[in-house]
Structures are given as C-alpha cells and as structure tokens.
Design an enzyme around this catalytic site. Structure first.
Site, short mmCIF file in Angstrom:
data_model
loop_
_atom_site.label_atom_id
_atom_site.label_comp_id
_atom_site.label_asym_id
_atom_site.label_seq_id
_atom_site.Cartn_x
_atom_site.Cartn_y
_atom_site.Cartn_z
N TYR A 54 0.40 -39.48 13.22
CA TYR A 54 -0.50 -40.54 12.75
C TYR A 54 -1.79 -40.59 13.55
CZ TYR A 54 2.72 -41.89 9.19
OH TYR A 54 3.50 -41.83 8.07
N ARG A 57 -4.02 -38.03 11.97
CA ARG A 57 -4.60 -38.47 10.68
C ARG A 57 -5.65 -39.57 10.91
NH1 ARG A 57 0.04 -39.86 6.85
NH2 ARG A 57 -1.60 -40.11 5.29
N GLN A 87 -2.71 -46.78 -2.91
CA GLN A 87 -1.57 -46.19 -2.20
C GLN A 87 -2.06 -45.55 -0.91
OE1 GLN A 87 1.29 -44.09 -5.15
NE2 GLN A 87 -0.74 -43.99 -6.10
N ASN A 88 -3.38 -45.44 -0.79
CA ASN A 88 -3.95 -44.73 0.35
C ASN A 88 -3.93 -45.58 1.60
OD1 ASN A 88 -4.41 -42.68 -1.48
ND2 ASN A 88 -6.55 -43.26 -1.85
N VAL A 89 -3.75 -44.94 2.72
CA VAL A 89 -3.71 -45.66 4.00
C VAL A 89 -5.05 -45.55 4.73
CG1 VAL A 89 -1.20 -45.43 4.21
CG2 VAL A 89 -2.66 -43.64 5.17
N ASP A 90 -6.03 -44.88 4.06
CA ASP A 90 -7.36 -44.80 4.69
C ASP A 90 -8.14 -46.09 4.40
OD1 ASP A 90 -8.03 -42.63 1.97
OD2 ASP A 90 -9.03 -44.57 2.22
N HIS A 105 0.82 -49.17 0.81
CA HIS A 105 1.60 -48.35 1.76
C HIS A 105 1.07 -48.42 3.18
CE1 HIS A 105 3.04 -45.93 -1.97
NE2 HIS A 105 3.75 -47.01 -1.77
N THR A 172 -3.83 -40.01 -8.67
CA THR A 172 -2.45 -40.17 -8.22
C THR A 172 -1.51 -39.41 -9.13
OG1 THR A 172 -0.61 -41.72 -7.80
CG2 THR A 172 -2.24 -42.38 -9.46
N SER A 173 -0.52 -38.79 -8.50
CA SER A 173 0.45 -38.03 -9.32
C SER A 173 1.58 -38.94 -9.76
CB SER A 173 1.01 -36.87 -8.50
OG SER A 173 1.64 -37.40 -7.33
C1 BV8 Z 1 11.38 -47.69 -1.26
C2 BV8 Z 1 2.47 -43.96 3.63
C3 BV8 Z 1 13.40 -48.95 -1.15
C4 BV8 Z 1 2.92 -42.81 4.46
C5 BV8 Z 1 3.54 -43.47 1.56
C6 BV8 Z 1 14.06 -40.08 -5.74
C7 BV8 Z 1 13.44 -40.37 -6.95
C8 BV8 Z 1 12.56 -41.43 -7.06
C9 BV8 Z 1 12.26 -42.24 -5.95
C10 BV8 Z 1 12.88 -41.94 -4.75
C11 BV8 Z 1 13.78 -40.86 -4.64
N1 BV8 Z 1 14.20 -40.82 -3.37
C12 BV8 Z 1 13.62 -41.84 -2.67
C13 BV8 Z 1 12.83 -42.52 -3.50
C14 BV8 Z 1 11.99 -43.70 -3.17
C15 BV8 Z 1 10.72 -43.21 -2.50
C16 BV8 Z 1 9.96 -42.26 -3.37
O1 BV8 Z 1 9.36 -42.66 -4.34
N2 BV8 Z 1 9.99 -40.98 -2.99
C17 BV8 Z 1 9.29 -39.97 -3.75
C18 BV8 Z 1 8.76 -38.91 -2.76
C19 BV8 Z 1 10.25 -39.37 -4.75
N3 BV8 Z 1 9.94 -44.41 -2.28
C20 BV8 Z 1 10.09 -45.09 -1.13
O2 BV8 Z 1 10.76 -44.72 -0.20
C21 BV8 Z 1 9.35 -46.41 -1.07
N4 BV8 Z 1 10.26 -47.43 -0.61
O3 BV8 Z 1 11.72 -47.17 -2.29
O4 BV8 Z 1 12.13 -48.62 -0.59
C22 BV8 Z 1 13.87 -50.13 -0.43
C23 BV8 Z 1 13.80 -51.38 -1.06
C24 BV8 Z 1 14.29 -52.47 -0.40
C25 BV8 Z 1 14.80 -52.36 0.91
C26 BV8 Z 1 14.82 -51.11 1.55
C27 BV8 Z 1 14.34 -49.99 0.89
C28 BV8 Z 1 8.22 -46.37 -0.06
C29 BV8 Z 1 7.27 -45.30 -0.42
C30 BV8 Z 1 6.07 -45.38 0.51
C31 BV8 Z 1 5.89 -44.06 1.21
N5 BV8 Z 1 4.64 -44.07 1.97
N6 BV8 Z 1 2.42 -43.51 2.25
C32 BV8 Z 1 1.73 -42.02 4.90
O5 BV8 Z 1 0.74 -41.94 4.14
O6 BV8 Z 1 1.82 -41.44 5.99
S1 BV8 Z 1 3.51 -42.67 0.09
C33 BV8 Z 1 2.23 -41.56 0.12
O7 BV8 Z 1 2.52 -40.51 -0.78
C34 BV8 Z 1 0.93 -42.11 -0.38
O8 BV8 Z 1 0.74 -43.42 0.05
C35 BV8 Z 1 1.06 -42.00 -1.87
O9 BV8 Z 1 1.72 -43.11 -2.39
C36 BV8 Z 1 1.95 -40.82 -2.01
C37 BV8 Z 1 1.15 -39.61 -2.43
O10 BV8 Z 1 0.99 -39.80 -3.79
P1 BV8 Z 1 -0.46 -39.71 -4.46
O11 BV8 Z 1 -1.35 -40.71 -3.83
O12 BV8 Z 1 -0.25 -39.79 -5.92
O13 BV8 Z 1 -1.02 -38.30 -4.03
P2 BV8 Z 1 -0.60 -36.88 -4.61
O14 BV8 Z 1 -1.08 -35.87 -3.64
O15 BV8 Z 1 0.85 -36.90 -5.01
O16 BV8 Z 1 -1.45 -36.75 -5.95
C38 BV8 Z 1 -2.85 -36.59 -5.83
C39 BV8 Z 1 -3.39 -36.67 -7.23
O17 BV8 Z 1 -4.81 -36.61 -7.13
C40 BV8 Z 1 -2.96 -35.49 -8.09
O18 BV8 Z 1 -2.65 -35.97 -9.39
C41 BV8 Z 1 -4.20 -34.61 -8.12
O19 BV8 Z 1 -4.34 -33.92 -9.36
C42 BV8 Z 1 -5.30 -35.62 -8.00
N7 BV8 Z 1 -6.54 -35.12 -7.40
C43 BV8 Z 1 -6.69 -34.09 -6.52
N8 BV8 Z 1 -8.01 -33.98 -6.21
C44 BV8 Z 1 -8.67 -34.96 -6.88
C45 BV8 Z 1 -7.74 -35.70 -7.63
N9 BV8 Z 1 -8.07 -36.75 -8.41
C46 BV8 Z 1 -9.38 -37.08 -8.46
N10 BV8 Z 1 -10.35 -36.43 -7.77
C47 BV8 Z 1 -10.03 -35.38 -6.97
N11 BV8 Z 1 -10.99 -34.72 -6.29
#
Ligand code: BV8
Length: 230
Positions: A54, A57, A87-90, A105, A172-173
């Site tokens: 962290y 980052r 969802q971004n932490v920035d 997040h 976001t994906s």
């Molecule tokens: C919870 C902080 C329960 C960290 C983050 C299996 C199936 C489904 C769900 C789960 C599973 N197993 C576990 C889970 C739950 C889990 C989850 O969803 N996991 C995923 C990986 C499957 N979720 C959790 O754990 C959440 N908590 O469920 O708790 C609970 C409830 C009660 C009591 C106890 C427990 C918590 C999730 C939070 C995680 N923390 N961030 C850090 O940043 O260090 S998540 C982190 O990743 C980001 O914050 C963001 O949310 C995520 C990344 O996703 P995106 O932002 O969408 O980014 P990505 O790279 O994926 O996509 C980028 C997009 O941009 C693409 O579409 C690309 O095409 C596009 N792009 C690229 N360039 C550009 C562009 N668009 C425009 N312009 C450009 N130039």
C-alpha cells in the site's frame, strides 16, 4: 429538483492517469496476488508485506494527476446534481474538483485504527510502518476494504443509485461484488451509459448505451453534450 446524474467508476477511470487497472494486470497488483496483500488474512500473516504494497501504491498515487475524464466530471456539477460512487481508492476525483464522492472500497490517502474502523487519520507522507499506532495503541492499517471484508458504504450507495435520473458507468469490469450489483439497481426507465474501451463482460439489458473508448477521450465529449442539453 436538479437532474441527478450518478457516476459509478472503476479502475479504468484512472488508467490514463497512470494507475494500473486490476484486470489489465491479469488480476495482480504490482505483481502481487490478492490473497497476499488485500485480505485480512494477509494482514494477519504478513503485515509488513501489506504495508509495503500500500505504501508503494500511495507513492505512485502522489505522482499521478487527474485525467480529462476526472476533470470533465467535475465540470458537470455546474449544471447537474452529480454524485460519484467510486470503487477506486485513489483521490483523483477529489483532486479534479468533484464534490460528492462516495468511496466504496476505501481510500489510499487515509489509514485507520486496527480496532475501530471509525478512527481514521491521513496517511503519513512516508506511508505506514509497523509500530505506527492509533490513539488506542493499536497498529494503524490502510483505510481500505479488503476482499472478504464488508462494504459499509453499500447502503448509502444503493439509496443514491435509486435516486438517479441517469447512470454513467466508467471503467469497471463489474467483477467485484457487492459493488457491481449497484448498476442493476437503477430505477426502471433510467438511462444507463457505459464508457469502456473493452467488450462488456456482462449483459446489461438493452437499455444500456455502450460508448467505446478511453475515458479521457469519451467522457469530455459526453459531458459537453450533457452541458449543452442542460
Ligand atoms: C464482501 C480495495 C462479504 C483493495 C477492492 C466469488 C464470486 C463472486 C464474489 C466473490 C467470490 N469470492 C469472493 C467474493 C466476494 C468478493 C469479490 O467480489 N471477489 C471478486 C474478485 C470475485 N468481494 C468481497 O470480498 C467484498 N466483500 O463480499 O464481503 C462480507 C459481508 C459481510 C461480512 C463479512 C464479509 C469486498 C470487495 C472489496 C475489495 N477491495 N479494492 C485495493 O484496491 O487495494 S476491489 C478492487 O478491485 C477495486 O476497488 C475494484 O472494485 C476492483 C477492480 O475492479 P474494476 O475497478 O472494475 O477494475 P478492472 O481492472 O477489473 O476493470 C477495469 C475496466 O476499465 C475494464 O473494463 C477495462 O476495459 C476498463 N478500462 C481500461 N482502460 C480504460 C478503461 N475504461 C475507460 N478508460 C480507460 N482508459
């Protein structure tokens, strides 16, 4: 009542500011697996590694600048009631001048007590070290929602999306839940615009309009159109 625009942003929003997206790094951040750096278990197992991750980052973030998409969204507030849910932490939305921002997040620029998530401090300029303690004497941790941790801001976010007259989804994906579920909670009939250069890996019923392209190109054009309509 001013027209309410809800903007839901992910890592793609900050890609052109030089911050790596989660997906483009093959699900790794700076070559780390989620389980090693972004879960409570990782924090218990190896807090030094988590803090190094962290701090690195946070260092990168201070070298980054808001891009044209962040700046355009800030301009949109002149004519509309704009609420950003990110969802971004920035802090690039903040630095671009947007006012209503909800971080789902957590925030890289803050740290907090390991005992009480409401005891929050600014991140020290040099980052966090083991031995940096909160007022209760417990180790400070990044103010980040890790995988496996609940998302306290979800209730507020759901209320905000339910009030939207227009929902704009940027970079976001929609892989991470429960955040991703927000997009499906817009009221029936509310227009959804999705700005993303990639294929949408989710089926959003046919009312969603997909603007393909990078946010720093597409969002300023979209904002100009909306400002001309206001
Ligand atoms: C919870 C902080 C329960 C960290 C983050 C299996 C199936 C489904 C769900 C789960 C599973 N197993 C576990 C889970 C739950 C889990 C989850 O969803 N996991 C995923 C990986 C499957 N979720 C959790 O754990 C959440 N908590 O469920 O708790 C609970 C409830 C009660 C009591 C106890 C427990 C918590 C999730 C939070 C995680 N923390 N961030 C850090 O940043 O260090 S998540 C982190 O990743 C980001 O914050 C963001 O949310 C995520 C990344 O996703 P995106 O932002 O969408 O980014 P990505 O790279 O994926 O996509 C980028 C997009 O941009 C693409 O579409 C690309 O095409 C596009 N792009 C690229 N360039 C550009 C562009 N668009 C425009 N312009 C450009 N130039």
């Amino acid at each position: 009542m001013k027209y309410k625009i809800m903007v839901f942003t992910g890592a793609g929003m900050s890609a052109e500011s030089g911050l790596k997206t989660f997906r483009d790094s093959g699900g790794l951040w700076e070559d780390h697996r989620i389980d090693d750096v972004a879960t409570p278990e990782a924090w218990k197992r190896n807090p030094e590694m988590v803090l190094r991750f962290y701090n690195e980052r946070y260092r990168q973030l201070r070298q980054a600048e808001p891009n044209g998409a962040h700046l355009a969204l800030a301009k949109l507030e002149a004519a509309y009631n704009v609420q950003i849910i990110t969802q971004n932490v920035d802090d690039l939305h903040e630095r671009a001048g947007s006012c209503n921002i909800l971080h789902l997040h957590g925030e890289l620029t803050k740290c907090r007590s390991n005992l009480d998530e409401n005891v929050i401090y600014p991140m020290p300029p040099s980052g966090l070290q083991i031995g940096d303690l909160c007022k209760f004497g417990s180790q400070l941790r990044p103010h980040i929602v890790w995988f496996g941790e609940p998302v306290p801001a979800m209730i507020q976010a759901e209320k905000l999306v339910a009030e939207a007259d227009l929902l704009i989804v940027i970079g976001t994906s929609l892989i991470v839940y429960p955040a991703a579920g927000l997009v499906f909670q817009a009221k029936p009939g509310v227009e959804i615009i999705i700005a993303d250069p990639g294929e949408l890996n989710y089926t959003l019923w046919d009312r969603a309009k997909h603007i393909r392209g990078n946010a720093a190109t597409t969002i300023p054009i979209l904002v100009e159109e909306l400002l001309n309509k206001a």
